[in-house]
Scaffold this motif. Structure first.
Motif, short mmCIF file in Angstrom:
data_model
loop_
_atom_site.label_atom_id
_atom_site.label_comp_id
_atom_site.label_asym_id
_atom_site.label_seq_id
_atom_site.Cartn_x
_atom_site.Cartn_y
_atom_site.Cartn_z
N PHE A 142 13.08 3.07 2.32
CA PHE A 142 12.75 1.77 1.75
C PHE A 142 11.42 1.28 2.31
O PHE A 142 10.55 0.81 1.56
CB PHE A 142 13.88 0.79 2.06
CG PHE A 142 13.69 -0.57 1.47
CD1 PHE A 142 13.93 -0.79 0.13
CD2 PHE A 142 13.29 -1.64 2.27
CE1 PHE A 142 13.77 -2.06 -0.41
CE2 PHE A 142 13.12 -2.89 1.73
CZ PHE A 142 13.37 -3.12 0.39
N ARG A 143 11.24 1.38 3.61
CA ARG A 143 10.01 0.88 4.23
C ARG A 143 8.80 1.71 3.84
O ARG A 143 7.72 1.17 3.56
CB ARG A 143 10.18 0.88 5.75
CG ARG A 143 11.26 -0.07 6.25
CD ARG A 143 11.59 0.18 7.70
NE ARG A 143 12.71 -0.65 8.16
CZ ARG A 143 13.35 -0.47 9.30
NH1 ARG A 143 12.99 0.52 10.11
NH2 ARG A 143 14.33 -1.27 9.64
N PHE A 144 8.97 3.03 3.82
CA PHE A 144 7.85 3.88 3.44
C PHE A 144 7.44 3.65 1.98
O PHE A 144 6.26 3.64 1.65
CB PHE A 144 8.21 5.36 3.64
CG PHE A 144 8.12 5.80 5.08
CD1 PHE A 144 7.01 5.51 5.84
CD2 PHE A 144 9.15 6.54 5.65
CE1 PHE A 144 6.93 5.93 7.17
CE2 PHE A 144 9.08 6.96 6.97
CZ PHE A 144 7.96 6.65 7.73
N ILE A 145 8.43 3.47 1.12
CA ILE A 145 8.13 3.23 -0.29
C ILE A 145 7.35 1.93 -0.46
O ILE A 145 6.38 1.86 -1.22
CB ILE A 145 9.43 3.20 -1.12
CG1 ILE A 145 10.02 4.61 -1.20
CG2 ILE A 145 9.17 2.67 -2.53
CD1 ILE A 145 11.41 4.65 -1.78
N LEU A 146 7.77 0.89 0.26
CA LEU A 146 7.06 -0.38 0.19
C LEU A 146 5.63 -0.23 0.70
O LEU A 146 4.69 -0.81 0.13
CB LEU A 146 7.79 -1.45 1.01
CG LEU A 146 9.15 -1.92 0.49
CD1 LEU A 146 9.68 -3.06 1.35
CD2 LEU A 146 9.06 -2.35 -0.96
N GLY A 147 5.45 0.56 1.76
CA GLY A 147 4.11 0.76 2.29
C GLY A 147 3.20 1.50 1.33
O GLY A 147 2.05 1.11 1.11
N VAL A 148 3.72 2.58 0.74
CA VAL A 148 2.93 3.39 -0.20
C VAL A 148 2.59 2.59 -1.46
O VAL A 148 1.42 2.52 -1.87
CB VAL A 148 3.70 4.67 -0.58
CG1 VAL A 148 3.05 5.37 -1.77
CG2 VAL A 148 3.78 5.61 0.61
N THR A 149 3.60 1.96 -2.05
CA THR A 149 3.38 1.20 -3.27
C THR A 149 2.52 -0.03 -3.01
O THR A 149 1.61 -0.34 -3.80
CB THR A 149 4.73 0.76 -3.88
OG1 THR A 149 5.58 1.90 -4.01
CG2 THR A 149 4.53 0.11 -5.23
N GLY A 150 2.80 -0.72 -1.91
CA GLY A 150 2.01 -1.90 -1.56
C GLY A 150 0.55 -1.57 -1.31
O GLY A 150 -0.34 -2.32 -1.71
N GLY A 151 0.30 -0.43 -0.66
CA GLY A 151 -1.09 -0.03 -0.40
C GLY A 151 -1.85 0.22 -1.68
O GLY A 151 -3.00 -0.23 -1.84
#
Length: 418
Positions: A142-151
């Motif tokens: 969940f956290r990695f996905i938010l980081g990748v998508t957010g970036g």
């Protein structure tokens, strides 16, 4: 027949849908490119360029669908590359209609946001496949996905809000498909709603002079579009100003003057007044020329594509392939939905092209890569299913995640133990 069978590998229904979309694209772009023909002075140049791009796209589909789908994981390296290119666009990109979205490569103009979308979907699918668990207790995904998508969205949003929203919504839906824990999705939904409210408040309250002072003018355009869309004031036909928000006005006229069967291909009137008739508003031209039946048929093609992708995903025995193909399908269909809703006046203008139909360069090639990836995964899934059926027929226990045996290697492996 054998030649065609060897060329059109993978799911035949996806091939048929893809070729139908290409055929509609050729007809409608040729019809809708009157403004380009007028500017260039060459009646055939716009459609010749588009045909060339589609032929290159078909070749790209053929190349990609012959790539073993396990290699698609290597496309993750495109994520940092796309971020670098997106940063370059913000600094020295080519501006069109007040937005910096392209890099001039000399021969062509490249749109890094399309590469960023693909790289993000590939990366999110990889993260879900590696870190997702059936009981949903792994929070790292969940956290990695938010980081990748957010970036990616952070680098896109200032110059291309609709693309950032499209990517964020697509990843959100993919996370729902992947059954990310309800608590995490509920928190994300709440944060997203609060973020949207704050963003609208800032866009609405900050004056245009303040945005111009800091060198960011896109929020001014967003405010104007939202204001025009939300304005319910009834204006008499005689007092309506077609020059004010002309694209929406002429798109509405195109749809209103259509019928069940339309005016026929090549008989559009509003194409001469819509500056983006061949791109952002091509669906309005499709309805004007092909009628409600033609518009419904185009929408049905995207629905069938998503349904077929879902069927292929059900055959996949590896989570990565399933998440990747579903992510691609969700992205394509939501983008098509955005374009169609804008054309019929249900959404504010977004500037999203209709996938595989609108005239384009980078978007056409990237969409063709998507189709090639879908076909490659379908080919692998079919081979896996065929292998399992053969093993069951022979009374052999199927091996988990066994690689399919290529037809040309079957004879060589016939005498070898399984």
């Amino acid at each position: 027949m054998d030649l065609l069978k060897n060329f059109f590998k993978g799911d035949k229904a996806v091939w048929i849908i893809f070729l139908f979309l290409c055929l509609i694209s050729i007809i409608e772009v040729f019809s809708a490119s009157s403004t380009l023909s007028f500017k260039t002075g060459d009646h055939w140049a716009p459609i010749t360029n588009h045909l060339t791009m589609l032929l290159v796209g078909v070749f790209v589909v053929w190349i990609v669908h012959n790539i073993p789908c396990r290699w698609f994981k290597t496309f993750i390296v495109l994520l940092p590359i796309s971020w670098i290119l997106l940063a370059i666009v913000l600094i020295m990109g080519i501006a069109t209609n007040g937005a910096k979205r392209w890099i001039d490569l000399g021969i062509i103009q490249f749109q890094p946001s399309e590469l960023g979308k693909m790289a993000t979907i590939v990366t999110v699918a990889f993260i879900l496949s590696k870190m997702y668990t059936e009981n949903g207790e792994d929070k790292k995904a969940f956290r990695f996905i938010l980081g990748v998508t957010g970036g990616t969205c952070a680098l896109i949003i200032t110059e291309n809000l609709s693309t950032a929203v499209l990517l964020a919504v697509s990843v959100y839906v993919l996370m729902l498909v992947a059954r990310i824990p309800f608590k995490q999705m509920a928190k994300l939904t709440g944060i997203g709603i609060i973020g949207i409210i704050l963003a609208f408040s800032v866009i609405w309250c900050v004056p245009a002079s303040a945005w111009k002072a800091i060198g960011i003018e896109r929020p001014i355009t967003w405010k104007e579009r939202i204001s025009d869309f939300s304005n319910n004031e009834q204006i008499p036909a005689a007092q309506y100003d077609l020059n004010n928000d002309a694209q929406v006005a002429h798109a509405n006229i195109a749809i209103a003057t259509s019928s069940i069967l339309g005016k026929g291909p090549g008989n559009s009137v509003q194409r001469d007044f819509l500056s983006q008739a061949y791109s952002d508003f091509i669906y309005a031209i499709i309805i004007e020329e092909m009628g409600l039946i033609g518009g419904a048929f185009v929408a049905l093609l995207y629905i069938l594509l998503l349904m077929r992708i879902g069927k292929i995903a059900n055959k996949c025995d590896k989570p990565y392939h399933m998440f990747l193909i579903m992510g691609i399908g969700i992205l394509l269909v939501i983008q098509a939905l955005f374009n169609m809703l804008v054309a019929v006046g249900i959404m504010p203008v977004t500037g999203q092209p209709l996938p595989l139909i609108s005239k384009g360069g980078t978007s056409t090639l990237i969409n063709c890569i998507y189709i090639g990836m879908i076909l490659s995964i379908s080919k692998y899934a079919n081979e896996q299913q065929r292998l399992k059926e053969e093993q069951q027929t022979l009374g052999i226990q199927p091996e988990q995640n066994a690689e399919p045996v290529a037809p040309e290697n079957q004879d060589a492996n016939a005498g070898q133990p399984v």
